[in-house]
Design a protein around this motif. Structure first.
Motif, mmCIF file in Angstrom:
data_model
loop_
_atom_site.group_PDB
_atom_site.id
_atom_site.type_symbol
_atom_site.label_atom_id
_atom_site.label_comp_id
_atom_site.label_asym_id
_atom_site.label_seq_id
_atom_site.Cartn_x
_atom_site.Cartn_y
_atom_site.Cartn_z
ATOM 1 N N TRP A 220 0.756 -1.322 -0.476
ATOM 2 C CA TRP A 220 0.162 -0.741 -0.088
ATOM 3 C C TRP A 220 1.056 1.112 -0.031
ATOM 4 O O TRP A 220 0.521 2.441 -1.173
ATOM 5 N N MET A 221 1.747 0.884 0.947
ATOM 6 C CA MET A 221 2.796 2.554 1.096
ATOM 7 C C MET A 221 3.477 2.860 -0.147
ATOM 8 O O MET A 221 3.142 3.365 -0.686
ATOM 9 N N ILE A 222 3.941 1.350 -0.953
ATOM 10 C CA ILE A 222 4.862 1.596 -2.513
ATOM 11 C C ILE A 222 3.476 2.399 -3.970
ATOM 12 O O ILE A 222 3.739 3.285 -4.138
ATOM 13 N N THR A 223 2.890 1.529 -3.600
ATOM 14 C CA THR A 223 2.386 1.469 -4.728
ATOM 15 C C THR A 223 0.400 2.818 -4.665
ATOM 16 O O THR A 223 0.059 3.483 -5.818
ATOM 17 N N TYR A 231 8.415 4.670 -7.187
ATOM 18 C CA TYR A 231 7.218 4.525 -6.927
ATOM 19 C C TYR A 231 6.237 3.867 -7.834
ATOM 20 O O TYR A 231 6.202 3.367 -9.133
ATOM 21 N N GLY A 232 4.914 3.390 -6.799
ATOM 22 C CA GLY A 232 4.130 2.151 -7.567
ATOM 23 C C GLY A 232 4.400 0.948 -8.088
ATOM 24 O O GLY A 232 5.661 0.032 -7.557
ATOM 25 N N TRP A 233 3.725 0.632 -9.176
ATOM 26 C CA TRP A 233 3.359 -0.904 -9.611
ATOM 27 C C TRP A 233 4.941 -0.984 -10.335
ATOM 28 O O TRP A 233 5.746 -2.402 -9.857
ATOM 29 N N PRO A 234 6.087 0.114 -10.905
ATOM 30 C CA PRO A 234 6.675 -0.305 -11.418
ATOM 31 C C PRO A 234 7.780 -0.175 -10.281
ATOM 32 O O PRO A 234 9.253 -1.261 -11.078
ATOM 33 N N GLU A 288 13.378 7.538 4.324
ATOM 34 C CA GLU A 288 13.320 8.433 4.533
ATOM 35 C C GLU A 288 11.712 8.773 4.420
ATOM 36 O O GLU A 288 10.804 9.965 4.940
ATOM 37 N N GLU A 289 11.068 7.853 4.012
ATOM 38 C CA GLU A 289 10.109 7.955 2.859
ATOM 39 C C GLU A 289 9.080 7.646 4.052
ATOM 40 O O GLU A 289 7.359 8.672 4.364
ATOM 41 N N GLY A 290 9.104 7.287 5.246
ATOM 42 C CA GLY A 290 8.286 7.129 6.986
ATOM 43 C C GLY A 290 8.128 5.916 6.543
ATOM 44 O O GLY A 290 8.759 5.151 5.932
ATOM 45 N N LEU A 291 7.889 5.706 7.803
ATOM 46 C CA LEU A 291 7.337 4.524 8.147
ATOM 47 C C LEU A 291 5.464 3.850 7.894
ATOM 48 O O LEU A 291 4.928 3.644 8.755
ATOM 49 N N PRO A 292 5.345 2.793 7.333
ATOM 50 C CA PRO A 292 4.365 2.721 7.081
ATOM 51 C C PRO A 292 3.844 1.268 8.014
ATOM 52 O O PRO A 292 4.039 0.315 8.249
ATOM 53 N N SER A 293 2.286 0.869 9.000
ATOM 54 C CA SER A 293 2.220 1.096 10.031
ATOM 55 C C SER A 293 0.647 0.536 9.383
ATOM 56 O O SER A 293 -0.010 0.813 8.968
ATOM 57 N N GLU A 294 1.065 -0.511 10.609
ATOM 58 C CA GLU A 294 -0.552 -0.748 11.346
ATOM 59 C C GLU A 294 -0.802 -1.607 12.624
ATOM 60 O O GLU A 294 -0.126 -1.771 13.276
ATOM 61 N N VAL A 295 -2.010 -1.929 12.974
ATOM 62 C CA VAL A 295 -2.160 -1.671 14.036
ATOM 63 C C VAL A 295 -2.359 -2.735 14.690
ATOM 64 O O VAL A 295 -3.195 -4.226 13.831
ATOM 65 N N ASN A 296 -2.279 -3.751 15.771
ATOM 66 C CA ASN A 296 -2.440 -5.177 16.089
ATOM 67 C C ASN A 296 -3.534 -5.284 17.110
ATOM 68 O O ASN A 296 -2.969 -4.289 17.873
ATOM 69 N N PHE A 355 5.733 8.264 11.499
ATOM 70 C CA PHE A 355 4.314 6.639 10.525
ATOM 71 C C PHE A 355 3.837 6.832 10.346
ATOM 72 O O PHE A 355 3.441 8.093 9.764
ATOM 73 N N ILE A 356 3.316 5.784 8.853
ATOM 74 C CA ILE A 356 2.329 6.194 7.814
ATOM 75 C C ILE A 356 1.554 5.161 8.094
ATOM 76 O O ILE A 356 1.756 4.160 7.951
ATOM 77 N N PRO A 357 0.203 6.196 8.945
ATOM 78 C CA PRO A 357 -0.870 3.930 8.590
ATOM 79 C C PRO A 357 -1.137 3.827 7.763
ATOM 80 O O PRO A 357 -1.675 4.921 6.995
ATOM 81 N N ARG A 358 -1.594 2.663 8.079
ATOM 82 C CA ARG A 358 -2.192 2.255 6.121
ATOM 83 C C ARG A 358 -3.609 2.196 6.262
ATOM 84 O O ARG A 358 -4.023 2.542 6.793
ATOM 85 N N ASP A 359 -3.765 2.619 5.284
ATOM 86 C CA ASP A 359 -5.599 2.007 4.650
ATOM 87 C C ASP A 359 -6.297 0.632 4.724
ATOM 88 O O ASP A 359 -6.008 0.013 3.541
ATOM 89 N N VAL A 360 -6.249 0.235 5.613
ATOM 90 C CA VAL A 360 -6.779 -1.055 5.468
ATOM 91 C C VAL A 360 -8.422 -1.444 4.423
ATOM 92 O O VAL A 360 -8.523 -2.226 4.260
ATOM 93 N N SER A 361 -9.108 -0.567 4.937
ATOM 94 C CA SER A 361 -9.312 -0.673 3.778
ATOM 95 C C SER A 361 -9.774 -0.986 2.031
ATOM 96 O O SER A 361 -9.422 -1.644 1.579
ATOM 97 N N TRP A 362 -8.315 -0.116 1.748
ATOM 98 C CA TRP A 362 -7.477 -0.465 0.749
ATOM 99 C C TRP A 362 -7.598 -2.002 0.351
ATOM 100 O O TRP A 362 -7.035 -2.523 -0.254
ATOM 101 N N VAL A 363 -6.841 -2.243 1.621
ATOM 102 C CA VAL A 363 -5.571 -3.219 1.780
ATOM 103 C C VAL A 363 -6.331 -4.522 1.560
ATOM 104 O O VAL A 363 -5.592 -5.551 1.014
#
Length: 380
Positions: A220-223, A231-234, A288-296, A355-363
């Motif tokens: 999610w972070m990359i694409t 970034y993106g799928w490439p 440097e771009e930030g840390l993609p993160s998720e809740v446990n 920290f960059i929280p992921r979008d769980v709905s997209w995932v």
């Protein structure tokens, strides 16, 4: 100001996490839950203050007064090495409760739980893992029950599930690790973009999306979050050109990098911290771009016959001692706002990180498309 930024991150993480459904992440062969032995005798836990010992004695007296006995089976997505201190800490505090446990990477674990639920013979009382798979199971089977933790007032309001089903216990995030015997600090990658350099040909390892649910946070972070070139799928197409290795679990990533079979890995902090504590020749880079993160989260199975033990375990993992064990051994950020005097495994303070929280709905909503895309990339 930094504390306010962290608070906003945590609130955003759970708000996005309450929307979606699932992932998968498995690797261990199914087996009967194993009993976790407590520390023998009166073994001391280093670093505890007299005040904490007094608090623990009070909790023990309360437990004995309540007659807390019976059994408890905990399913979890972390590694055995990471989770054992938490299970042993609980067992030491509640010796009358027999603790059994079963681990599996999130994807396999959620599949195992689903199979047990569908067969009408669930074995777990409590599950601790990423929120995606839990949301999927709850949406499909309504199999977990509400829980109101004693520490609720100390948890950021934005992290709390309004329905009280998903109890946040920690947040995880992605890092880059490298083998210090093979890569110097000067040449180590400092960003996700740096991993695309020709010098990392046949040197990289990441988690396989067919077996790891946490890697969807990175995808999610990359694409989506970054998206634009490079970034993106490439980005993943370029990694394929560099002969990236796809590992079935984060534990395998750590092993490959520590042994020098791969110089650099993209890995969750929990496993990276474990490698550091073992003395593996690895170092951590916070991209440097930030840390993609998720809740446990932790959940209690609906209609469990061991409800008292399950609730005691959930309260323990959210206690001062439990949250410190979570931070020290799982590499997760504590969810209690009154616990801030600790640093990560390499000594880094939370205030130094982005920290960059992921979008769980997209995932959770794009999993099939993601797997199809990776199948195409890997077939090239």
């Amino acid at each position: 100001m930094r504390k306010r930024v962290l608070a906003v991150f945590l609130a955003a993480a759970v708000l996005t996490g309450m929307v979606g459904a699932c992932g998968k992440e498995g690797q261990e062969e199914k087996k009967e839950p194993e009993k976790t032995e407590a520390a023998a005798g009166d073994q001391e836990t280093g670093g505890e203050t007299g005040e904490r010992e007094t608090e623990k004695e009070g909790q023990k007296e309360e437990t004995e007064a309540k007659g807390a006995e019976g059994s408890l089976t905990v399913y979890y997505g972390a590694t055995l090495e990471q989770m054992t201190p938490i299970l042993e800490g609980f067992q030491k505090q509640y010796p009358g409760i027999e603790v059994k446990s079963y681990r599996g990477a999130n994807e396999e674990l959620s599949a195992t739980m689903e199979m047990e639920i569908k067969s009408g013979n669930p074995q777990f009382d409590v599950a601790v893992m990423g929120n995606g798979p839990i949301l999927t199971l709850q949406d499909g089977y309504d199999c977990f029950q509400p829980f109101a933790p004693e520490a609720k007032a100390s948890i950021s309001e934005g992290l709390l599930d309004p329905a009280g089903i998903l109890t946040p216990v920690g947040t995880g995030f992605y890092t880059i690790i490298y083998n210090t015997n093979l890569v110097s600090a000067e040449e180590a990658p400092q960003s996700f973009a740096d991993l695309l350099d020709d010098k990392w040909d046949n040197s990289l390892v990441i988690a396989d999306p067919t077996s790891s649910s946490s890697v969807y946070t990175l995808i999610w972070m990359i694409t989506q979050k970054l998206g634009a070139d490079p970034y993106g799928w490439p980005y993943f197409e370029r990694l394929q050109e560099l002969n990236v290795n796809y590992a079935s679990s984060h534990g395998t990533i750590g092993e490959l990098v520590a042994m020098g079979e791969r110089k650099v890995g993209v890995q969750v902090m929990a496993t990276a911290g474990t490698s550091l504590k073992k003395g593996d020749p690895v170092a951590i880079v916070y991209p440097e771009e930030g840390l993609p993160s998720e809740v446990n989260v932790g959940v209690i199975r609906k209609d469990t016959p061991n409800l008292e033990a399950a609730e005691l375990f959930m309260d323990f993992i959210l206690s001062d001692e439990g949250q410190r064990l979570v931070a020290e051994n799982l590499g997760w950020i504590p969810v209690r706002m009154d616990i801030a005097d600790y640093k990560l495994a390499d000594g880094t303070s939370l205030s130094d990180l982005n920290f960059i929280p992921r979008d769980v709905s997209w995932v959770t909503g794009n999993k099939e498309d993601i797997l199809e895309k990776f199948a195409e990339i890997r077939a090239e």
